[in-house]
Design an enzyme around this catalytic site. Structure first.
Site, short mmCIF file in Angstrom:
data_model
loop_
_atom_site.label_atom_id
_atom_site.label_comp_id
_atom_site.label_asym_id
_atom_site.label_seq_id
_atom_site.Cartn_x
_atom_site.Cartn_y
_atom_site.Cartn_z
N ASP A 72 0.86 -1.18 0.00
CA ASP A 72 0.00 0.00 0.00
C ASP A 72 0.90 1.23 0.00
OD1 ASP A 72 -2.99 0.99 0.67
OD2 ASP A 72 -1.55 2.22 1.77
N ASN A 80 -2.81 12.48 -5.17
CA ASN A 80 -3.92 12.34 -6.12
C ASN A 80 -4.93 13.48 -5.94
OD1 ASN A 80 -4.74 10.59 -8.25
ND2 ASN A 80 -6.43 9.87 -6.99
N HIS A 85 -6.12 13.09 -10.98
CA HIS A 85 -5.99 11.68 -11.32
C HIS A 85 -4.95 11.42 -12.43
CE1 HIS A 85 -9.22 10.37 -8.72
NE2 HIS A 85 -10.00 11.31 -9.21
N ASP A 89 -2.31 8.74 -11.78
CA ASP A 89 -2.20 7.52 -12.60
C ASP A 89 -0.79 7.33 -13.14
OD1 ASP A 89 -4.85 7.01 -12.17
OD2 ASP A 89 -5.54 7.58 -14.17
N ASP A 115 -4.37 2.24 -4.79
CA ASP A 115 -2.91 2.25 -4.63
C ASP A 115 -2.46 1.00 -3.87
OD1 ASP A 115 -4.05 2.96 -2.23
OD2 ASP A 115 -2.50 4.43 -1.70
#
Length: 233
Positions: A72, A80, A85, A89, A115
């Protein structure tokens, strides 16, 4: 003896039919491969997705022993939310590249959440697992420059190792989840091994609800597949 015009036309039509058939079959195969890729590959990172994880486990469960790393990212949500995004990404893709670098016939990488990632190792050596965890943490924590923005994240890794291949995937995910949150509680950018912490008092997983939800979906899909297989007999 000369070949008649009718014979030439028949030969031409036959060749054209064969060429059309080959083109059609090639198109079908290309479309089939594309659909398979869409079904089992995460579009953002290029890693395997949850569908691929379920298929992998269905084919492997009960046959081999596994070590599971549950990764994680620490601080990803803030990035983010701050940069959007598109930047998020691209950062996920850069992180996933580190996972792809260590995959082989015995190690498979999956993205199972925003994530959240899994690395599953077959025929593992316990020392090799922890060394690989340390290597991944070092790689993930390097600074990233994405569209002129300097970013940095770290990872928390939970590990569970089982020499017995009989343990179900939801149980293994829960153990790895508990270890991952233990790593976060230790200060992040660390790994923790479930087998080393399970005897400690007050060890719990703050993300258990998420794992239970995923495990329930996995069991439901497995049950449906079993009913379909029985109906086909």
């Amino acid at each position: 003896m000369s070949i008649s015009l009718t014979a030439l036309l028949l030969i031409g039509l036959t060749l054209a039919l064969w060429i059309y058939t080959l083109i059609f079959l090639h198109s079908v195969m290309m479309e089939r491969n594309l659909l398979r890729k869409l079904a089992y590959q995460d579009p953002v990172t290029g890693l395997f997705n949850r569908n691929a994880l379920e298929l992998f486990w269905k084919r492997s469960n009960g046959k081999e022993a596994f070590a599971i790393m549950y990764l994680d990212l620490d601080g990803f949500k803030a990035i983010n939310d701050t940069y959007g995004h598109q930047i998020g990404d691209k950062l996920l893709r850069r992180v996933s590249d580190h996972l792809l670098q260590v995959t082989n016939s015995h190690q498979k990488a999956f993205r199972i959440g925003g994530d959240e990632f899994l690395l599953i190792m077959k025929d593992y050596d316990a020392d090799q697992v922890t060394v690989l965890a340390e290597l991944l943490l070092q790689k993930i924590s390097v600074p990233y420059n994405i569209q002129g923005i300097n970013l940095q994240v770290t990872g928390s890794i939970g590990i569970t190792m089982h020499p017995s291949p009989k343990k179900p995937l939801p149980s293994l995910l829960k153990e790895a989840d508990i270890a991952m949150y233990q790593a976060k509680g230790m200060g992040r950018n660390r790994y923790a091994v479930y087998q080393r912490i399970k005897q400690r008092p007050n060890v719990r997983s703050y993300g258990t609800a998420r794992v239970i939800k995923f495990a329930a979906g996995f069991r439901k899909k497995t049950k449906i597949q079993s009913i379909q297989q029985m109906a086909a007999l």
